[in-house]
Scaffold this active site. Structure first.
Site, mmCIF file in Angstrom:
data_model
loop_
_atom_site.group_PDB
_atom_site.id
_atom_site.type_symbol
_atom_site.label_atom_id
_atom_site.label_comp_id
_atom_site.label_asym_id
_atom_site.label_seq_id
_atom_site.Cartn_x
_atom_site.Cartn_y
_atom_site.Cartn_z
ATOM 1 N N SER A 12 7.148 1.180 2.982
ATOM 2 C CA SER A 12 8.017 1.858 1.983
ATOM 3 C C SER A 12 7.605 3.353 2.083
ATOM 4 C CB SER A 12 7.629 1.203 0.666
ATOM 5 O OG SER A 12 8.619 2.100 -0.367
ATOM 6 N N GLN A 13 6.263 3.795 1.801
ATOM 7 C CA GLN A 13 5.743 5.107 1.919
ATOM 8 C C GLN A 13 5.843 5.712 3.296
ATOM 9 O OE1 GLN A 13 5.284 7.296 -0.661
ATOM 10 N NE2 GLN A 13 5.931 5.983 -2.084
ATOM 11 N N GLU B 202 0.391 -0.486 -14.158
ATOM 12 C CA GLU B 202 1.204 -1.430 -13.494
ATOM 13 C C GLU B 202 0.664 -2.709 -14.401
ATOM 14 O OE1 GLU B 202 0.416 0.408 -8.874
ATOM 15 O OE2 GLU B 202 -1.088 -1.118 -9.613
ATOM 16 N N HIS C 247 -2.730 6.876 -2.591
ATOM 17 C CA HIS C 247 -3.247 6.058 -3.715
ATOM 18 C C HIS C 247 -4.811 6.018 -3.601
ATOM 19 C CE1 HIS C 247 -3.968 3.335 -7.214
ATOM 20 N NE2 HIS C 247 -4.096 2.166 -6.256
ATOM 21 N N ASP D 266 -2.962 4.707 -12.720
ATOM 22 C CA ASP D 266 -1.878 3.802 -11.937
ATOM 23 C C ASP D 266 -2.099 2.255 -12.133
ATOM 24 O OD1 ASP D 266 0.337 4.026 -9.684
ATOM 25 O OD2 ASP D 266 -1.174 2.509 -8.872
#
Length: 341
Positions: free
Chosen positions: A27-28, A195, A108, A191
């Site tokens: 995705s990234q 989540e 991240h 983060d």
């Protein structure tokens, strides 16, 4: 006050002078690689020979190499693999090729924050973390916009690590929206907390508990689904666009009164105390230790919990109802087309 950066604060030439390797094409990864490429950056994608993403990256016009080859060629390496895969790949295929003056970037902070990866002295270590999924990072860039991002520096060997991170963020399009300076610890801890407590863990548990409560009381599962899951998007969209106060202004007075008086009965002092315990588990590393051990053991508990979630009645009811709403499935197909998956 938090510090924000925009286009005028970035020096685009810094990242343009680098050879960049994007490790991973999920995705990234696909968004970073394509945005960098379109910004005139010398970029290559590092993938395993058997990776199913190789054909997608090559079809998009990107140069693909093995992970070790890409790392050897590059002097800026952005690692965009899953958290639990990064350390092994780094040790085997990236670390042997690092030299003084190189930079290792992350989106991240997990592996740096918890000491799973420790780059050598002389290497810049920084983070550029878009606050949105990869398909959105790519789409907003192509539309002339950008997704807000976080930047942080863990090791500033060159004295220019922050400026280089900002230059990289600019090439992603992030400075068009705003780039927030943070730290690896703050990004990682907030983060994970978000989540676990709100965005995923807290939200899914709340939705499923609400659904179960209505069904156990004799209401139709379909009605319970609409009330507890389907309409959630409408409320979240209002909060996203206008904040909590704006959402409350937009709903009925009855809904707002129920929100103000009953919400605190659901999220009470016991729940807040549990939130603090979860945050402490994140900060002291016990969650990271648990998750890494779970992954190395083959994910038995993870797979068991995942299977139980997928077999919950809310999933079968939801699948049937969504099939009657082509506007929902059409949106999902557009996201899959954009992200290449």
């Amino acid at each position: 006050m938090a510090k924000l950066y925009y286009e005028n604060d970035a020096n685009p030439s810094l990242v343009r002078s680098r050879k960049v390797a994007v490790i991973g094409y999920g995705s990234q990864g696909h968004a970073h690689a394509l945005n960098l490429h379109d910004s005139g950056i010398d970029v290559r994608v590092g993938l395993r020979p058997e990776s199913s993403s190789r054909a997608k990256a090559e079809a998009a016009g990107l140069r693909v190499a093995g992970v070790a080859e890409a790392a050897a060629e590059a002097d800026l390496i952005m690692i965009l693999l899953p958290d639990t895969e990064q350390a092994a790949v780094y040790q085997a295929e990236i670390a042997p090729h690092l030299a003084k003056g190189d930079a290792v970037f992350f989106a991240h902070g997990f592996n740096i924050r918890f000491g799973l990866i420790t780059p050598p002295p002389g290497v810049d270590v920084a983070m550029v973390a878009p606050k949105g999924p990869g398909h959105l990072v790519r789409r907003t860039y192509t539309e002339g916009g950008g997704v807000p991002s976080l930047i942080a520096v863990s090791a500033d060997a060159s004295g220019q690590a922050m400026a280089l991170a900002l230059s990289y963020a600019d090439a992603l399009g992030a400075t068009r929206a705003g780039v927030l300076e943070t730290t690896f610890a703050e990004e990682t801890e907030t983060d994970l907390f978000g989540e676990q407590v709100v965005l995923c863990g807290g939200l899914t548990a709340l939705v499923m508990a609400g659904f179960e409560t209505l069904v156990e009381a004799g209401y139709q599962p379909e009605s319970a689904y609409f009330e507890c899951l389907h309409e959630l998007k409408l409320i979240v969209d209002l909060m996203y666009e206008q904040g909590i106060a704006g959402m409350r202004f937009s709903v009925s007075d009855t809904a707002e009164y129920g929100d103000l008086t009953r919400g605190p009965r659901i999220i009470d002092d016991r729940v807040r105390a549990e939130m603090r315990r979860i945050l402490e588990e994140i900060k002291d590393g016990s969650f990271a230790t648990e998750w890494v051990a779970e992954d190395r053991a083959g994910r038995p508990r993870f797979n068991e919990l995942r299977a139980a979630g997928r077999s919950h009645p809310i999933e079968s009811v939801g699948a049937e109802l969504r099939s009657m709403m082509p506007f929902v499935t059409a949106g999902r197909q557009r996201l899959e087309d954009i992200s290449g998956g």
